[in-house]
Design a protein around this motif. Structure first.
Motif, PDB file in Angstrom:
ATOM      1  N   ASN A  33     -31.268  48.771 -41.553  1.00 19.17           N
ATOM      2  CA  ASN A  33     -31.664  50.496 -41.999  1.00 19.17           C
ATOM      3  C   ASN A  33     -32.900  50.792 -41.016  1.00 19.17           C
ATOM      4  OD1 ASN A  33     -29.814  50.597 -43.854  1.00 19.17           O
ATOM      5  ND2 ASN A  33     -30.583  49.169 -45.547  1.00 19.17           N
ATOM      6  N   LYS A  34     -32.528  51.921 -40.863  1.00 26.55           N
ATOM      7  CA  LYS A  34     -33.947  52.878 -40.053  1.00 26.55           C
ATOM      8  C   LYS A  34     -34.090  54.594 -40.519  1.00 26.55           C
ATOM      9  CE  LYS A  34     -34.828  54.475 -35.097  1.00 26.55           C
ATOM     10  NZ  LYS A  34     -33.825  55.083 -34.481  1.00 26.55           N
ATOM     11  N   THR A  35     -34.782  55.079 -40.562  1.00 27.15           N
ATOM     12  CA  THR A  35     -35.699  56.111 -40.941  1.00 27.15           C
ATOM     13  C   THR A  35     -34.803  57.108 -40.888  1.00 27.15           C
ATOM     14  OG1 THR A  35     -37.191  55.579 -42.043  1.00 27.15           O
ATOM     15  CG2 THR A  35     -37.138  57.424 -41.500  1.00 27.15           C
ATOM     16  N   LYS A  36     -34.098  58.011 -40.335  1.00 26.00           N
ATOM     17  CA  LYS A  36     -33.616  58.675 -39.493  1.00 26.00           C
ATOM     18  C   LYS A  36     -33.371  59.600 -39.360  1.00 26.00           C
ATOM     19  CE  LYS A  36     -28.760  60.829 -39.251  1.00 26.00           C
ATOM     20  NZ  LYS A  36     -26.965  61.150 -40.145  1.00 26.00           N
ATOM     21  N   VAL A  37     -35.518  60.604 -40.151  1.00 29.23           N
ATOM     22  CA  VAL A  37     -35.870  61.405 -39.438  1.00 29.23           C
ATOM     23  C   VAL A  37     -37.562  61.719 -39.502  1.00 29.23           C
ATOM     24  CG1 VAL A  37     -36.561  63.860 -39.139  1.00 29.23           C
ATOM     25  CG2 VAL A  37     -33.803  63.155 -39.197  1.00 29.23           C
ATOM     26  N   ARG A  38     -38.713  61.319 -38.740  1.00 30.10           N
ATOM     27  CA  ARG A  38     -40.353  61.329 -39.098  1.00 30.10           C
ATOM     28  C   ARG A  38     -40.746  62.861 -37.976  1.00 30.10           C
ATOM     29  NH1 ARG A  38     -37.498  56.274 -37.058  1.00 30.10           N
ATOM     30  NH2 ARG A  38     -37.951  57.166 -34.943  1.00 30.10           N
ATOM     31  N   GLU A  39     -41.444  63.843 -38.807  1.00 26.60           N
ATOM     32  CA  GLU A  39     -41.971  64.156 -39.160  1.00 26.60           C
ATOM     33  C   GLU A  39     -43.933  64.274 -38.500  1.00 26.60           C
ATOM     34  OE1 GLU A  39     -39.762  67.961 -39.894  1.00 26.60           O
ATOM     35  OE2 GLU A  39     -39.764  66.711 -41.900  1.00 26.60           O
ATOM     36  N   PHE A  40     -44.792  64.349 -38.057  1.00 29.20           N
ATOM     37  CA  PHE A  40     -45.637  64.595 -37.796  1.00 29.20           C
ATOM     38  C   PHE A  40     -46.262  65.508 -37.756  1.00 29.20           C
ATOM     39  CE2 PHE A  40     -43.484  60.965 -35.749  1.00 29.20           C
ATOM     40  CZ  PHE A  40     -43.593  59.876 -35.754  1.00 29.20           C
ATOM     41  N   TYR A  41     -48.092  65.192 -38.993  1.00 32.47           N
ATOM     42  CA  TYR A  41     -49.074  66.417 -39.045  1.00 32.47           C
ATOM     43  C   TYR A  41     -49.668  65.908 -38.965  1.00 32.47           C
ATOM     44  CZ  TYR A  41     -45.041  68.724 -41.312  1.00 32.47           C
ATOM     45  OH  TYR A  41     -43.521  69.040 -41.617  1.00 32.47           O
ATOM     46  N   TYR A  42     -50.643  66.412 -37.898  1.00 32.53           N
ATOM     47  CA  TYR A  42     -52.592  67.035 -38.560  1.00 32.53           C
ATOM     48  C   TYR A  42     -52.656  66.428 -40.260  1.00 32.53           C
ATOM     49  CZ  TYR A  42     -53.991  67.930 -33.822  1.00 32.53           C
ATOM     50  OH  TYR A  42     -53.624  66.827 -32.408  1.00 32.53           O
ATOM     51  N   ASN A  43     -53.876  65.722 -40.120  1.00 35.12           N
ATOM     52  CA  ASN A  43     -54.337  65.598 -41.775  1.00 35.12           C
ATOM     53  C   ASN A  43     -55.074  66.694 -42.185  1.00 35.12           C
ATOM     54  OD1 ASN A  43     -53.074  63.106 -42.941  1.00 35.12           O
ATOM     55  ND2 ASN A  43     -54.769  61.859 -42.341  1.00 35.12           N
ATOM     56  N   LYS A  44     -55.774  67.226 -41.413  1.00 38.99           N
ATOM     57  CA  LYS A  44     -57.094  68.294 -41.478  1.00 38.99           C
ATOM     58  C   LYS A  44     -56.460  69.666 -41.751  1.00 38.99           C
ATOM     59  CE  LYS A  44     -60.574  70.602 -38.860  1.00 38.99           C
ATOM     60  NZ  LYS A  44     -61.967  70.329 -38.061  1.00 38.99           N
ATOM     61  N   ASN A  45     -55.563  70.024 -41.244  1.00 34.66           N
ATOM     62  CA  ASN A  45     -55.274  70.837 -41.703  1.00 34.66           C
ATOM     63  C   ASN A  45     -53.138  71.467 -41.746  1.00 34.66           C
ATOM     64  OD1 ASN A  45     -53.925  70.645 -39.203  1.00 34.66           O
ATOM     65  ND2 ASN A  45     -55.025  72.926 -38.022  1.00 34.66           N
ATOM     66  N   ASP A  46     -52.590  70.178 -42.163  1.00 31.22           N
ATOM     67  CA  ASP A  46     -51.485  69.826 -42.050  1.00 31.22           C
ATOM     68  C   ASP A  46     -50.369  70.530 -40.964  1.00 31.22           C
ATOM     69  OD1 ASP A  46     -51.254  68.624 -44.235  1.00 31.22           O
ATOM     70  OD2 ASP A  46     -51.468  70.693 -45.640  1.00 31.22           O
ATOM     71  N   LYS A  47     -50.822  71.137 -39.764  1.00 23.42           N
ATOM     72  CA  LYS A  47     -50.473  70.859 -39.037  1.00 23.42           C
ATOM     73  C   LYS A  47     -49.181  70.543 -38.312  1.00 23.42           C
ATOM     74  CE  LYS A  47     -51.172  72.874 -33.706  1.00 23.42           C
ATOM     75  NZ  LYS A  47     -51.899  73.060 -32.727  1.00 23.42           N
ATOM     76  N   TYR A  48     -47.905  71.297 -38.241  1.00 21.38           N
ATOM     77  CA  TYR A  48     -46.850  70.598 -37.581  1.00 21.38           C
ATOM     78  C   TYR A  48     -46.733  69.625 -35.817  1.00 21.38           C
ATOM     79  CZ  TYR A  48     -42.044  69.456 -36.706  1.00 21.38           C
ATOM     80  OH  TYR A  48     -40.494  68.869 -36.309  1.00 21.38           O
ATOM     81  N   LEU A  49     -47.267  68.248 -35.800  1.00 16.39           N
ATOM     82  CA  LEU A  49     -47.510  67.987 -34.116  1.00 16.39           C
ATOM     83  C   LEU A  49     -45.678  67.687 -33.746  1.00 16.39           C
ATOM     84  CD1 LEU A  49     -49.911  65.005 -35.021  1.00 16.39           C
ATOM     85  CD2 LEU A  49     -49.491  67.212 -33.814  1.00 16.39           C
ATOM     86  N   GLY A  50     -44.395  67.264 -34.436  1.00 17.93           N
ATOM     87  CA  GLY A  50     -43.193  67.416 -34.107  1.00 17.93           C
ATOM     88  C   GLY A  50     -42.504  66.293 -34.787  1.00 17.93           C
TER      89      GLY A  50
END
Length: 61
Positions: A33-50
Motif C-alpha cells: 500500500n502506497k500513498t498516491k499523491v503527496r503535496e508539499f507546502y511551507y509551514n510559514k506561509n502555506d506556500k505550495y512547493l510541489g
C-alpha cells in the motif's frame, strides 16, 4: 498530514520553519500500500512547493 520543523543551534523548534506534506489517495504496488499523491507546502506561509504523483505503473522484478 506530516509536518517537519527545523531547529536552531540550541535545539529549539522553529514553528515557522520547515514544510508539511498532505497525503491523498492510495494505490497498491506489488502488494504494498502506497500513498498516491503527496503535496508539499511551507509551514510559514502555506506556500505550495510541489506534488509527487504517479505518472506510470512501475514494475519490479
Amino acid at each position: 498530514m506530516y509536518r517537519f520543523f527545523k531547529t536552531d543551534a540550541s535545539s529549539s523548534i522553529n514553528l515557522d520553519s520547515g514544510e508539511y506534506m498532505l497525503l491523498s489517495g492510495n494505490q497498491v504496488l506489488n502488494e504494498i500500500n502506497k500513498t498516491k499523491v503527496r503535496e508539499f507546502y511551507y509551514n510559514k506561509n502555506d506556500k505550495y512547493l510541489g506534488v509527487v504523483a504517479p505518472t506510470r505503473q512501475l514494475k519490479f522484478q
